[in-house]
Structures are given as structure tokens and as C-alpha cells.
Scaffold this active site. Structure first.
Site, PDB file in Angstrom:
ATOM      1  N   LYS A  13       0.187  -3.346   2.122  1.00  0.00           N
ATOM      2  CA  LYS A  13       0.012  -3.540   3.562  1.00  0.00           C
ATOM      3  C   LYS A  13      -0.732  -4.847   3.836  1.00  0.00           C
ATOM      4  O   LYS A  13      -0.309  -5.655   4.658  1.00  0.00           O
ATOM      5  CB  LYS A  13      -0.790  -2.377   4.183  1.00  0.00           C
ATOM      6  N   ARG A  87      -5.306   6.018  11.281  1.00  0.00           N
ATOM      7  CA  ARG A  87      -5.028   6.790  10.073  1.00  0.00           C
ATOM      8  C   ARG A  87      -5.043   8.283  10.336  1.00  0.00           C
ATOM      9  O   ARG A  87      -4.674   9.048   9.451  1.00  0.00           O
ATOM     10  CB  ARG A  87      -6.131   6.501   9.049  1.00  0.00           C
ATOM     11  N   ARG A 126      -5.716  -5.409  -9.002  1.00  0.00           N
ATOM     12  CA  ARG A 126      -6.059  -6.157  -7.781  1.00  0.00           C
ATOM     13  C   ARG A 126      -7.402  -6.861  -7.913  1.00  0.00           C
ATOM     14  O   ARG A 126      -8.369  -6.331  -8.461  1.00  0.00           O
ATOM     15  CB  ARG A 126      -6.122  -5.210  -6.576  1.00  0.00           C
ATOM     16  N   ARG A 159     -12.730  -4.524  -5.803  1.00  0.00           N
ATOM     17  CA  ARG A 159     -13.302  -3.627  -4.791  1.00  0.00           C
ATOM     18  C   ARG A 159     -13.917  -2.397  -5.453  1.00  0.00           C
ATOM     19  O   ARG A 159     -13.355  -1.864  -6.401  1.00  0.00           O
ATOM     20  CB  ARG A 159     -12.209  -3.185  -3.808  1.00  0.00           C
ATOM     21  N   ARG A 170      -8.164   8.541  -2.665  1.00  0.00           N
ATOM     22  CA  ARG A 170      -7.616   7.849  -1.480  1.00  0.00           C
ATOM     23  C   ARG A 170      -6.168   8.242  -1.250  1.00  0.00           C
ATOM     24  O   ARG A 170      -5.716   8.405  -0.116  1.00  0.00           O
ATOM     25  CB  ARG A 170      -7.730   6.332  -1.651  1.00  0.00           C
TER      26      ARG A 170
HETATM   27  P1  AP5 Z   1      -2.562  -4.767  -1.001  1.00  0.00           P
HETATM   28  O1  AP5 Z   1      -1.754  -5.617  -0.099  1.00  0.00           O
HETATM   29  O2  AP5 Z   1      -4.005  -5.073  -1.152  1.00  0.00           O
HETATM   30  O3  AP5 Z   1      -2.332  -3.209  -0.638  1.00  0.00           O
HETATM   31  P2  AP5 Z   1      -2.822  -2.335   0.591  1.00  0.00           P
HETATM   32  O4  AP5 Z   1      -1.694  -1.456   0.994  1.00  0.00           O
HETATM   33  O5  AP5 Z   1      -3.427  -3.205   1.647  1.00  0.00           O
HETATM   34  O6  AP5 Z   1      -3.909  -1.463  -0.160  1.00  0.00           O
HETATM   35  P3  AP5 Z   1      -5.393  -1.036   0.218  1.00  0.00           P
HETATM   36  O7  AP5 Z   1      -5.940  -0.416  -1.031  1.00  0.00           O
HETATM   37  O8  AP5 Z   1      -6.164  -2.149   0.827  1.00  0.00           O
HETATM   38  O9  AP5 Z   1      -5.113   0.064   1.264  1.00  0.00           O
HETATM   39  P4  AP5 Z   1      -6.075   1.120   1.741  1.00  0.00           P
HETATM   40  O10 AP5 Z   1      -5.374   1.602   2.960  1.00  0.00           O
HETATM   41  O11 AP5 Z   1      -6.423   2.167   0.757  1.00  0.00           O
HETATM   42  O12 AP5 Z   1      -7.449   0.331   1.969  1.00  0.00           O
HETATM   43  P5  AP5 Z   1      -8.230  -0.122   3.253  1.00  0.00           P
HETATM   44  O13 AP5 Z   1      -8.898  -1.383   2.937  1.00  0.00           O
HETATM   45  O14 AP5 Z   1      -7.382  -0.019   4.467  1.00  0.00           O
HETATM   46  O15 AP5 Z   1      -1.848  -4.770  -2.425  1.00  0.00           O
HETATM   47  C1  AP5 Z   1      -2.403  -4.058  -3.516  1.00  0.00           C
HETATM   48  C2  AP5 Z   1      -2.207  -4.877  -4.796  1.00  0.00           C
HETATM   49  O16 AP5 Z   1      -0.825  -5.002  -5.069  1.00  0.00           O
HETATM   50  C3  AP5 Z   1      -2.756  -6.309  -4.717  1.00  0.00           C
HETATM   51  O17 AP5 Z   1      -3.251  -6.649  -5.966  1.00  0.00           O
HETATM   52  C4  AP5 Z   1      -1.516  -7.153  -4.386  1.00  0.00           C
HETATM   53  O18 AP5 Z   1      -1.624  -8.475  -4.862  1.00  0.00           O
HETATM   54  C5  AP5 Z   1      -0.427  -6.385  -5.111  1.00  0.00           C
HETATM   55  N1  AP5 Z   1       0.876  -6.442  -4.458  1.00  0.00           N
HETATM   56  C6  AP5 Z   1       1.149  -6.451  -3.130  1.00  0.00           C
HETATM   57  N2  AP5 Z   1       2.473  -6.474  -2.916  1.00  0.00           N
HETATM   58  C7  AP5 Z   1       3.061  -6.456  -4.140  1.00  0.00           C
HETATM   59  C8  AP5 Z   1       4.412  -6.465  -4.578  1.00  0.00           C
HETATM   60  N3  AP5 Z   1       5.449  -6.474  -3.732  1.00  0.00           N
HETATM   61  N4  AP5 Z   1       4.639  -6.436  -5.923  1.00  0.00           N
HETATM   62  C9  AP5 Z   1       3.617  -6.411  -6.811  1.00  0.00           C
HETATM   63  N5  AP5 Z   1       2.314  -6.422  -6.447  1.00  0.00           N
HETATM   64  C10 AP5 Z   1       2.034  -6.441  -5.120  1.00  0.00           C
HETATM   65  O19 AP5 Z   1      -9.303   1.058   3.386  1.00  0.00           O
HETATM   66  C11 AP5 Z   1     -10.365   1.169   2.474  1.00  0.00           C
HETATM   67  C12 AP5 Z   1     -11.286   2.294   2.911  1.00  0.00           C
HETATM   68  O20 AP5 Z   1     -11.840   1.989   4.210  1.00  0.00           O
HETATM   69  C13 AP5 Z   1     -10.632   3.657   3.100  1.00  0.00           C
HETATM   70  O21 AP5 Z   1     -10.546   4.372   1.878  1.00  0.00           O
HETATM   71  C14 AP5 Z   1     -11.592   4.313   4.091  1.00  0.00           C
HETATM   72  O22 AP5 Z   1     -12.779   4.709   3.445  1.00  0.00           O
HETATM   73  C15 AP5 Z   1     -11.947   3.171   5.007  1.00  0.00           C
HETATM   74  N6  AP5 Z   1     -11.022   3.041   6.152  1.00  0.00           N
HETATM   75  C16 AP5 Z   1     -10.204   1.994   6.412  1.00  0.00           C
HETATM   76  N7  AP5 Z   1      -9.521   2.219   7.529  1.00  0.00           N
HETATM   77  C17 AP5 Z   1      -9.915   3.435   7.987  1.00  0.00           C
HETATM   78  C18 AP5 Z   1      -9.535   4.221   9.095  1.00  0.00           C
HETATM   79  N8  AP5 Z   1      -8.607   3.803   9.972  1.00  0.00           N
HETATM   80  N9  AP5 Z   1     -10.141   5.429   9.248  1.00  0.00           N
HETATM   81  C19 AP5 Z   1     -11.072   5.861   8.383  1.00  0.00           C
HETATM   82  N10 AP5 Z   1     -11.471   5.166   7.302  1.00  0.00           N
HETATM   83  C20 AP5 Z   1     -10.883   3.956   7.101  1.00  0.00           C
END
Ligand code: AP5
Length: 211
Positions: A13, A87, A126, A159, A170
């Protein structure tokens, strides 16, 4: 454009949202990034959020909604790429209400689909820029210069929630909320499913086509 990206942790994402936001010339609004910024700045909200995030639990709705509403009330938010918010059903309702008041409805919800084995490969490789939060991967999506960010030269870090244990939690948390969230937007005919496996360019092209 007003776009929402939904998908499991590691689905890509953030990677796709950065690029899409640049192309559409709109802000990338990522709840995870805003929460990590709040932690880095030592705010009260960041303090409250940190324990939940490190374990892979959701941060309570009221804190996330407060953070996102503050960001989305800024004048640059007539268009946006939302990443990771909403979410939960409560967050989706709060977003609906805010967008209705502003007369700026969501136009498309992209549901990124990637299987668990690939998610694990992505999460475990990552690295993230601690400054701009751009994600890299040590095999699939390498920085140009060893372990530093292409954008600002900061040394990349891992991270705290990118452990296998936190990832597994997660993913469970995502799966527990996803049906309700996707169902909510499917009712409005907004959901497009995007096959998330392939190169970053290939996935980007599918997203562009879906939009
Ligand atoms: P990346 O693009 O970083 O993936 P992502 O989907 O953004 O993954 P996240 O882990 O950031 O998602 P998340 O939803 O768990 O975390 P968030 O920060 O929102 O890609 C991942 C890896 O793959 C990278 O190394 C990239 O280079 C690689 N990659 C990408 N595309 C590729 C491809 N096509 N092929 C190969 N490799 C590829 O949330 C973190 C925490 O914050 C949550 O757990 C929660 O505690 C809190 N939080 C955030 N939002 C909320 C909310 N709305 N409500 C409550 N808590 C929340």
C-alpha cells in the site's frame, strides 16, 4: 482523485500510494506514517499509540480519527490517496461523515491482494526511511545507495513491528476487520480488487487501469 488503498500488512500500500500520490498530485495520507511521526515527535497521542503499534494491535479509534481529521482538514486535501485509514467500521463512518460534510466523496477503493508467504517475504526484507518513511526492500526494491534513502540520504531502519510475531498478529487483526470494511465500500460500488503480486511497476499498472 480521492482514492483509498486497503490491504494486509506488507501488501504494498505504502509503496504504491507514494507513487500514485505523486502522479495524481495529491497528498499521501497514511495513518501509520502519521502515528509514527507523532511517536517521533513525542506527542501525547504518539505516547498513547506506541504500545499498541509495537505489538501490532490497532490504535483506538478515537485517537486515529482525531489524527486523521486534523490532517484532512488542511486545504490541500480536496484530493488524496488514503493508506491504512479507515480500518474499522467506526473509522469508516467517521470518514464518510467528514467527506459528506466537505462534499468530497471517495471515488475508488483499491483492495490489494497478496498471499501470506509473499507478505512474509516483503515484511522481513523491508527497510524504512526514518525521515520520510518511504519503504524499501533489501531484495525487491533496493535503495540506489546501499542502506540509505534515495530521497533524503537517511540511514534506513527496520520498523519495530516488522518482527514475524508482530506481523502474524497484524495479519490476524487485518483479517478480523477486512470483511466489514470492504463490505461497507462494496455497497457503494467503490471496490476494485488489485492482484498485488508482481513487480512494483506491474502492480502500479494494474492500479492505474483500475482507477
Ligand atoms: P509496503 O508498501 O511498505 O507495504 P504496506 O502495505 O504499506 O505495509 P505496512 O506494513 O506499512 O501496512 P500496515 O497496514 O500493517 O502498516 P501501517 O503503517 O499502516 O511494502 C512492504 C514491503 O514490500 C516493502 O519492503 C516494499 O519495498 C516491498 N514491496 C512493495 N511492493 C512490492 C512488490 N510489488 N514486489 C515486491 N516487493 C514489494 O500501520 C502500522 C500500525 O499503526 C498498525 O499495526 C496499527 O497499530 C497502527 N495503525 C495504522 N493505521 C491505523 C488505523 N487506521 N487504526 C488503528 N491503528 C492504526
Amino acid at each position: 482523485m480521492r482514492v483509498l488503498l486497503v490491504g494486509p500488512p506488507g501488501a504494498g500500500k505504502g509503496t504504491q500510494a507514494v507513487r500514485l500520490a505523486e502522479e495524481l498530485d495529491v497528498p499521501h495520507l497514511a495513518s501509520g506514517n502519521l502515528l509514527r511521526e507523532a511517536i517521533a515527535q513525542g506527542t501525547t497521542l504518539g505516547h498513547k499509540a506506541k504500545g499498541y503499534m509495537d505489538k501490532g494491535d490497532l490504535v483506538p479509534d478515537d485517537l486515529v480519527i482525531q489524527l486523521m481529521e486534523a490532517r484532512m482538514s488542511l486545504p490541500d486535501c480536496e484530493g488524496f490517496v488514503l493508506d491504512g485509514f479507515p480500518r474499522t467500521g467506526v473509522q469508516a463512518k467517521a470518514l464518510d461523515d467528514a467527506l459528506e460534510r466537505a462534499e468530497l466523496p471517495l471515488q475508488v477503493v483499491l483492495l490489494m491482494q497478496v498471499d501470506r508467504d509473499e507478505l512474509i517475504r516483503r515484511i522481513t526484507g523491508r527497510r524504512t526511511c526514518p525521515q520520510c518513511q518511504r519503504p524499501y526492500h533489501m531484495i525487491y526494491n533496493q535503495p540506489k545507495d546501499n542502506e540509505t534513502c534515495d530521497e533524503d540520504g537517511y540511514k534506513l531502519t527496520t520498523r519495530p513491528d516488522d518482527t514475524l510475531e508482530a506481523f502474524a498478529h497484524r495479519l490476524d487483526v487485518y483479517q478480523a476487520e477486512a470483511d466489514e470494511l470492504v463490505g461497507h465500500y462494496a455497497q457503494g460500488g467503490l471496490v476494485k480488487r488489485v492482484h498485488g503480486i508482481g513487480t512494483v511497476d506491474e502492480v502500479h499498472d494494474r492500479i492505474a487501469e483500475a482507477i
